[in-house]
Write a protein that holds these residues in place. Structure first.
Motif, PDB file in Angstrom:
ATOM      1  N   MET A  95      -4.670  27.673 -69.029  1.00 31.41           N
ATOM      2  CA  MET A  95      -4.910  28.914 -68.300  1.00 31.41           C
ATOM      3  C   MET A  95      -6.237  28.884 -67.538  1.00 31.41           C
ATOM      4  N   HIS A  96      -7.230  28.232 -68.103  1.00 35.96           N
ATOM      5  CA  HIS A  96      -8.515  28.128 -67.416  1.00 35.96           C
ATOM      6  C   HIS A  96      -8.346  27.391 -66.086  1.00 35.96           C
ATOM      7  N   GLU A  97      -7.598  26.290 -66.106  1.00 34.56           N
ATOM      8  CA  GLU A  97      -7.351  25.538 -64.875  1.00 34.56           C
ATOM      9  C   GLU A  97      -6.538  26.367 -63.888  1.00 34.56           C
ATOM     10  N   PHE A  98      -5.556  27.098 -64.418  1.00 35.49           N
ATOM     11  CA  PHE A  98      -4.730  27.940 -63.552  1.00 35.49           C
ATOM     12  C   PHE A  98      -5.572  28.986 -62.835  1.00 35.49           C
ATOM     13  N   PHE A  99      -6.404  29.704 -63.581  1.00 35.24           N
ATOM     14  CA  PHE A  99      -7.257  30.724 -62.968  1.00 35.24           C
ATOM     15  C   PHE A  99      -8.274  30.104 -62.014  1.00 35.24           C
TER      16      PHE A  99
END
Length: 147
Positions: A14-18
């Protein structure tokens, strides 16, 4: 058991996605487009209120001593207050959504034009086909053979 461990030991997805989707430029465009839509919607709602009211000078009456005291300007509403408020809210919302639609349409039109160019370049034949003869007969101007 192995499956649940893989979820917790994996790197943060999720960190990479955001980080990839919420860039500074995208957030800035979102804020500008939202502010523009809200502002235009507010102006449209205010214009509804402005159109549905008018100012008038009060009549001579006992409270102004039959014209001896200066007359006051009175705001006259053509619609009931609740209907005026509801109409202003509805028109403001519709205008705000229209602005958002126009902004998104322009953004997607650029995307569709780029996709159409890619599609056209893929459908063009790489090898040229044999030329078709003219409708009047052979290319050399000779008459077609008799049957």
């Amino acid at each position: 058991m192995e499956r649940s461990l893989a979820i917790y030991t994996r790197e943060p997805v999720m960190h990479e996605f955001f980080q990839n989707t919420l860039t500074r430029q995208k957030l800035q465009q979102l804020f500008v487009n939202t502010a523009l839509g809200n502002f235009v919607g507010y102006i449209a709602g205010s214009l509804v209120t402005l159109v549905s009211t008018y100012h008038s000078v009060e009549r001579r009456a006992l409270k102004n001593l039959f014209g001896v005291l200066p007359r006051k300007k009175v705001v006259v509403h053509l619609l009931p207050e609740w209907a005026e408020w509801l109409l202003a809210l509805l028109v403001g919302f519709l205008v705000m959504e229209f602005v958002r639609y126009v902004i998104n349409r322009r953004k997607y039109l650029v995307f569709f034009k780029a996709a159409a160019k890619i599609r056209v370049s893929r459908t063009e034949p790489t090898a040229q086909a044999a030329p078709t003869p003219p409708a009047g007969g052979e290319a050399g101007g000779e008459a077609p053979p008799a049957a």
